[in-house]
Scaffold this active site. Structure first.
Site, PDB file in Angstrom:
ATOM      1  N   GLU A 152     -39.742  28.926  19.283  1.00 58.85           N
ATOM      2  CA  GLU A 152     -40.622  27.798  20.344  1.00 58.85           C
ATOM      3  C   GLU A 152     -41.045  27.035  19.236  1.00 58.85           C
ATOM      4  O   GLU A 152     -42.397  26.494  19.731  1.00 58.85           O
ATOM      5  CB  GLU A 152     -41.124  28.398  21.357  1.00 58.85           C
ATOM      6  CG  GLU A 152     -41.596  27.250  22.610  1.00 58.85           C
ATOM      7  CD  GLU A 152     -40.362  26.546  22.801  1.00 58.85           C
ATOM      8  OE1 GLU A 152     -39.466  27.117  23.245  1.00 58.85           O
ATOM      9  OE2 GLU A 152     -40.456  25.383  23.118  1.00 58.85           O
TER      10      GLU A 152
HETATM   11  C1  LIG Z   1     -35.828  36.612  18.556  1.00 56.78           C
HETATM   12  C2  LIG Z   1     -35.428  35.165  18.820  1.00 56.78           C
HETATM   13  C3  LIG Z   1     -35.174  34.253  19.902  1.00 56.78           C
HETATM   14  C4  LIG Z   1     -35.077  33.049  19.815  1.00 56.78           C
HETATM   15  N1  LIG Z   1     -34.862  32.294  21.218  1.00 56.78           N
HETATM   16  C5  LIG Z   1     -34.016  31.163  21.115  1.00 56.78           C
HETATM   17  C6  LIG Z   1     -33.584  30.571  22.327  1.00 56.78           C
HETATM   18  O1  LIG Z   1     -33.794  31.121  23.371  1.00 56.78           O
HETATM   19  N2  LIG Z   1     -33.139  29.312  22.150  1.00 56.78           N
HETATM   20  C7  LIG Z   1     -32.936  28.476  21.103  1.00 56.78           C
HETATM   21  O2  LIG Z   1     -32.506  27.474  21.037  1.00 56.78           O
HETATM   22  N3  LIG Z   1     -33.731  28.977  20.000  1.00 56.78           N
HETATM   23  C8  LIG Z   1     -34.018  30.215  19.646  1.00 56.78           C
HETATM   24  N4  LIG Z   1     -34.518  31.025  18.675  1.00 56.78           N
HETATM   25  C9  LIG Z   1     -34.526  29.989  17.381  1.00 56.78           C
HETATM   26  C10 LIG Z   1     -36.069  29.776  17.004  1.00 56.78           C
HETATM   27  O3  LIG Z   1     -36.455  28.749  17.780  1.00 56.78           O
HETATM   28  C11 LIG Z   1     -35.859  29.473  15.416  1.00 56.78           C
HETATM   29  O4  LIG Z   1     -35.562  30.507  14.800  1.00 56.78           O
HETATM   30  C12 LIG Z   1     -37.023  28.504  15.085  1.00 56.78           C
HETATM   31  O5  LIG Z   1     -37.176  27.268  15.745  1.00 56.78           O
HETATM   32  C13 LIG Z   1     -36.964  28.414  13.470  1.00 56.78           C
HETATM   33  O6  LIG Z   1     -35.761  27.901  13.138  1.00 56.78           O
HETATM   34  P1  LIG Z   1     -34.941  28.412  12.029  1.00 56.78           P
HETATM   35  O7  LIG Z   1     -34.903  30.260  12.127  1.00 56.78           O
HETATM   36  O8  LIG Z   1     -33.935  27.983  11.515  1.00 56.78           O
HETATM   37  O9  LIG Z   1     -36.092  28.593  10.788  1.00 56.78           O
HETATM   38  P2  LIG Z   1     -36.420  27.191   9.657  1.00 56.78           P
HETATM   39  O10 LIG Z   1     -36.324  25.865  10.447  1.00 56.78           O
HETATM   40  O11 LIG Z   1     -35.094  27.394   8.539  1.00 56.78           O
HETATM   41  O12 LIG Z   1     -37.758  27.425   8.996  1.00 56.78           O
HETATM   42  C14 LIG Z   1     -37.930  28.469   8.031  1.00 56.78           C
HETATM   43  C15 LIG Z   1     -39.201  28.184   7.358  1.00 56.78           C
HETATM   44  O13 LIG Z   1     -39.441  26.745   7.033  1.00 56.78           O
HETATM   45  C16 LIG Z   1     -40.408  26.001   7.738  1.00 56.78           C
HETATM   46  N5  LIG Z   1     -40.073  24.682   7.891  1.00 56.78           N
HETATM   47  C17 LIG Z   1     -38.811  24.090   8.421  1.00 56.78           C
HETATM   48  N6  LIG Z   1     -38.883  23.075   8.650  1.00 56.78           N
HETATM   49  C18 LIG Z   1     -40.279  22.678   8.004  1.00 56.78           C
HETATM   50  C19 LIG Z   1     -40.967  21.227   7.879  1.00 56.78           C
HETATM   51  N7  LIG Z   1     -40.247  20.308   8.423  1.00 56.78           N
HETATM   52  N8  LIG Z   1     -41.925  21.158   7.602  1.00 56.78           N
HETATM   53  C20 LIG Z   1     -42.782  22.264   7.346  1.00 56.78           C
HETATM   54  N9  LIG Z   1     -42.091  23.543   7.259  1.00 56.78           N
HETATM   55  C21 LIG Z   1     -40.912  23.693   7.717  1.00 56.78           C
HETATM   56  C22 LIG Z   1     -40.649  26.860   8.994  1.00 56.78           C
HETATM   57  O14 LIG Z   1     -42.024  26.758   9.505  1.00 56.78           O
HETATM   58  C23 LIG Z   1     -40.405  28.222   8.778  1.00 56.78           C
HETATM   59  O15 LIG Z   1     -41.552  28.977   8.259  1.00 56.78           O
HETATM   60  C24 LIG Z   1     -34.919  32.104  18.720  1.00 56.78           C
HETATM   61  C25 LIG Z   1     -35.303  32.973  17.335  1.00 56.78           C
HETATM   62  C26 LIG Z   1     -35.392  34.224  17.312  1.00 56.78           C
HETATM   63  C27 LIG Z   1     -35.436  35.043  15.933  1.00 56.78           C
END
Ligand SMILES: Cc1cc2nc3c(=O)[nH]c(=O)nc-3n(C[C@H](O)[C@H](O)[C@H](O)COP(=O)(O)OP(=O)(O)OC[C@H]3O[C@@H](n4cnc5c(N)ncnc54)[C@H](O)[C@@H]3O)c2cc1C
Length: 582
Positions: free
Chosen positions: A431
Site C-alpha cells: 500500500e
Molecule cells: C504480501 C503482499 C501483498 C500485496 N498485495 C497487493 C495487492 O493486493 N494489490 C497490488 O496491486 N499490490 C500488492 N502488493 C504489492 C505492493 O504494493 C508492492 O510490493 C509495493 O508497492 C512495492 O513495490 P515493489 O515490490 O515493486 O518494490 P519497489 O517499488 O521496487 O521498491 C523497492 C524499494 O525501493 C524504494 N523505492 C521505490 N521507488 C522509490 C522512489 N521513487 N523513491 C524512493 N524510494 C523508492 C521502495 O521504498 C522500496 O524500499 C503486495 C505485495 C506483497 C508483498
C-alpha cells in the site's frame, strides 16, 4: 496460546473521553452514534474477533493456503468464518445504508478493524481489500455499475481486490502494461498482475477485481492508466455469477508471514478472449481515481500495525506474568517492565492517532460546514502517511519487543510470538512503501501545501501543550518536542523538495513521535481528571496515566534524535554517489 482479548475498554476511553465523540454524533446521518450503540457494537465485535477469528490465527499460519489449477483453497475454518462475518453484518458496518450497510462512521469501523487485524491479520485482509473496492466503486463507478455490484460488495457476499502491481510496476505504477481493448460497451483485458491479495479463493460467490490497465491509444506514463472492474464470474441476465471470466490465478507466493492470506499472480486473457471488464470512472484517470481511495486504504494499514502491536503486547504480558526467573515472575523485573511499557504506551497513542484520523475523515466527508470539511480533509491528509508509516513501523518494533520478552521461547515458533513479527513485516511494504509515504508527507502534504496543514496541526498541539493542567508533568516535554518539529518543518520547507528527500523518513518518524506525545498528554489529562474525580476504575486510569508518563519520558525523547538528523541536512546522503560509493 491465549485467545485475543479485544481492548474494548481502551477503545471506549479513546472514543468517548480522549476524542470528541459529540463532533461525530453531530454530523449528518450519524445520530445513531451514541455511547450505547458504540459500546454494543464493540462488545459484539470483540466476541467475534475473540471467539471466531482468533482461534484460526495460528492454525491458518501453519496450514497456509493451497493452490491448484482450479483455484485457491483457504485454510480450514476460514470459509465458515467469512460466512459468519458476512451474516453478522460486519462487512457493512460503515457501508452506506442504501446499499445494505449499517452506515456507521469510519471512527467506529476503525475500532472494529483493529480487532479483526489483531485477531487474525490474514483474514482481515480480505474485507480490507473489499472496502477499497467499495470506495473505488462508490466514488467513481457509473450508476449502472454501482447498481450491479455495490450491494454485494458492501455486504461482503462478493469480495473485492485491487490489481495494481506488475513485475516491472511496483512503486512506479507509470510502468503498468496490462492492456484493455474496447469491446462494445466493455473492454477485454490482457496482462499479468502480481502480489494480488485475496485475488483468488472460494469463500464468496464472486470476486471483483479492480484492475489498472492501458487503453490502446493511451498516453505513456501515469496519464494513460485507466481503472477497470473485472468480475471473476461474468454475471448472467439475472445478475448472478455465471460464466468464468478469462482470468486465472497462475500461482501464489510463499511468504515470510500472513500465510493464511493468498497473494496471487493473476493472469488476464490467457485463453485469448481477454477478461471482460468495465471502465470505472474516466479513461486515463485510473491513477487519479485510486488516489481518492488511498487515504482509507493507507489508514487501514496503520490499523494493521496497531492490531498486531496490541496482540503482541497481550501475548508478551501473559508470558511475563507466568515465567519465573530470579525468584519472581519476569514481569516484576525492571527491564521487562520497560519493554512492556514500551509496547503498551506506544499502542495507546497509536490507537488515539488512528481513531483521531478516522474521525477527521468522517468530518471531511459528512460535515455540512464547508470550512470544517476542508480543515478536516487537510488534517487527514497530513496524518494519513504518518498513520500508515509510523503505525506499521511501530507494529514491527512492538512485535519484535514481544519476542524479546519471551527470551528463547520467542524464537520458537510454537510460542506464537514470532508469527506477529512475521505478519507485521509486510505492512511497511505494501500500500505504498513507508519510503513512499515519507515522500508523500514531505513532497505533497508539506512542501506542495506550503506547510499550511502541518502548521495548523502544530498550532493545535501547541494549544494542548500550553493548556497546562496542574500536575500534568507531560506538557513541558511536549512543548520542547514540538519546538523541534517546528524547526524541522521550517528546515525542510526552506530546503525544498529535492533537498528534503534525504530526510523525509526521519521527518515522518519525528512527526509520529511528536503526535504520539500530543495524544499522551491528552490521555494524561483525561486520566488525571478521572482520578481527581474519584473514579471507581482507579487501576484503569492509573495505568493510562503511567503509560502516558512513560511515553513522554522514555519514547518522546527520540524526537531529539530524529530532529537532529533533519537538522544535519541532506549532505550525508546526497554527497554519496550511488554508482561509486555503494
Ligand atoms: C504480501 C503482499 C501483498 C500485496 N498485495 C497487493 C495487492 O493486493 N494489490 C497490488 O496491486 N499490490 C500488492 N502488493 C504489492 C505492493 O504494493 C508492492 O510490493 C509495493 O508497492 C512495492 O513495490 P515493489 O515490490 O515493486 O518494490 P519497489 O517499488 O521496487 O521498491 C523497492 C524499494 O525501493 C524504494 N523505492 C521505490 N521507488 C522509490 C522512489 N521513487 N523513491 C524512493 N524510494 C523508492 C521502495 O521504498 C522500496 O524500499 C503486495 C505485495 C506483497 C508483498
Amino acid at each position: 496460546m491465549a485467545e485475543y482479548r479485544a481492548p474494548t475498554r481502551d477503545m471506549l476511553f479513546m472514543l468517548n473521553e480522549v476524542l470528541d465523540a459529540d463532533r461525530i454524533r453531530s454530523l449528518p446521518g450519524y445520530d445513531d452514534y451514541d455511547p450505547d450503540t458504540v459500546s454494543a457494537v464493540l462488545d459484539e465485535a470483540a466476541r467475534f474477533a475473540g471467539e471466531v477469528l482468533s482461534p484460526l490465527n495460528r492454525s491458518g499460519d501453519t496450514e497456509g493456503v493451497k493452490w491448484s489449477a482450479d483455484g485457491v483453497t483457504p485454510a480450514a475454518g476460514f470459509g465458515a468464518a467469512y460466512q459468519q462475518y458476512v451474516e453478522g453484518g460486519w462487512n457493512g458496518l460503515t457501508g452506506s445504508a442504501d446499499h445494505g450497510g449499517m452506515g456507521m462512521p469510519r471512527v467506529l469501523g476503525a475500532a472494529a478493524t483493529e480487532m479483526w487485524n489483531a485477531a487474525n491479520m490474514s483474514f482481515a485482509l480480505c474485507p480490507l481489500l473489499t472496502a477499497s473496492a467499495v470506495e473505488a466503486l462508490e466514488n467513481h463507478g457509473s450508476d449502472a455499475l454501482k447498481q450491479t455490484y455495490l450491494d454485494k460488495l458492501v455486504t461482503g457476499e462478493w469480495t473485492g481486490c485491487m490489481d495494481l502491481t506488475e513485475p516491472q510496476a511496483g512503486s512506479d505504477l507509470a510502468q503498468v502494461r496490462t492492456k484493455a481493448e474496447p469491446d462494445g460497451d466493455a473492454y477485454r483485458l490482457f496482462g499479468q498482475k502480481i502480489y494480488i491479495t485475496w485475488g483468488e479463493h472460494d469463500m464468496a460467490d464472486n470476486i471483483i477485481h479492480f484492475v489498472l490497465a492501458r487503453l490502446p491509444d493511451a498516453p505513456a506514463g501515469v496519464k494513460g492508466i485507466s481503472l477497470f472492474l473485472v468480475p471473476k464470474f461474468i454475471l448472467d441476465a439475472d445478475g448472478n455469477p455465471g460464466e468464468h471470466n478469462d482470468l486465472a490465478c497462475a500461482s501464489i507466493e510463499h511468504k515470510l508471514g500472513i500465510h493464511a492470506c493468498p497473494t496471487c499472480t493473476m493472469s488476464f486473457g490467457e485463453n485469448g478472449k481477454g477478461a471482460l471488464g468495465y471502465l470505472v470512472g474516466e479513461e486515463n484517470k485510473g491513477l487519479a481515481h485510486m488516489f481518492t481511495m488511498m487515504n482509507a486504504a493507507r489508514h487501514a494499514m496503520g490499523l494493521q500495525g496497531l492490531g498486531i502491536a496490541d496482540r503482541a503486547y497481550q501475548h508478551a504480558l501473559d508470558y511475563a506474568r507466568e515465567r519465573q526467573q530470579g525468584g519472581r515472575a519476569i514481569v516484576e523485573h525492571a527491564d521487562v517492565k520497560r519493554m512492556l511499557l514500551t509496547m503498551r504506551s506506544q499502542t495507546d497513542v497509536l490507537r488515539a492517532l488512528c481513531l483521531d484520523s478516522a474521525a477527521a475523515m468522517d468530518v471531511a466527508e459528512r460535515s455540512d460546514n464547508e470550512e470544517d470539511r476542508a480543515a478536516a480533509q487537510a488534517r487527514a491528509d497530513v496524518l494519513i502517511p504518518v498513520v500508515k508509516a509510523w503505525g506499521t513501523e511501530l507494529g514491527v518494533d512492538i512485535a519484535n519487543t514481544g519476542i524479546q520478552i519471551h527470551g528463547g521461547m520467542g524464537f520458537v515458533e510454537e510460542t506464537g510470538a514470532a508469527q506477529y513479527l512475521r505478519d507485521a513485516r509486510i505492512a511497511p511494504i505494501y500500500e505504498g512503501t513507508n519510503g513512499i509515504q515519507a515522500i508523500d508527507l514531505v513532497g505533497r502534504k508539506l512542501i506542495r501545501d506550503e506547510g499550511r496543514g502541518m502548521r495548523a496541526l502544530i498550532a493545535d498541539i501547541r494549544a494542548t501543550a500550553d493548556g497546562r493542567a496542574e500536575g500534568a508533568n507531560e506538557h513541558p516535554a511536549l512543548s520542547k518536542a514540538l519546538d523541534l518539529l517546528e524547526q524541522a518543518t521550517d528546515t525542510l520547507l526552506e530546503a525544498g523538495r529535492d533537498a528534503a528527500m534525504a530526510n523525509a523518513f526521519n521527518y515522518l518518524m519525528l512527526c509520529g513521535t511528536v503526535f504520539g506525545g500530543w495524544y499522551a498528554a491528552r490521555i494524561a489529562d483525561v486520566a488525571k481528571a478521572a482520578l481527581d474525580d474519584n473514579t471507581d476504575e482507579t487501576d484503569f486510569y492509573e495505568a493510562r496515566q503511567a503509560c502516558a508518563r512513560f511515553y513522554v519520558r522514555q519514547i518522546l525523547p527520540k524526537a531529539q534524535g530524529y530532529a537532529a538528523m533533519v537538522a544535519g541536512g541532506p549532505e550525508a546522503v546526497d554527497s554519496v554517489d550511488a554508482a561509486r560509493h555503494l
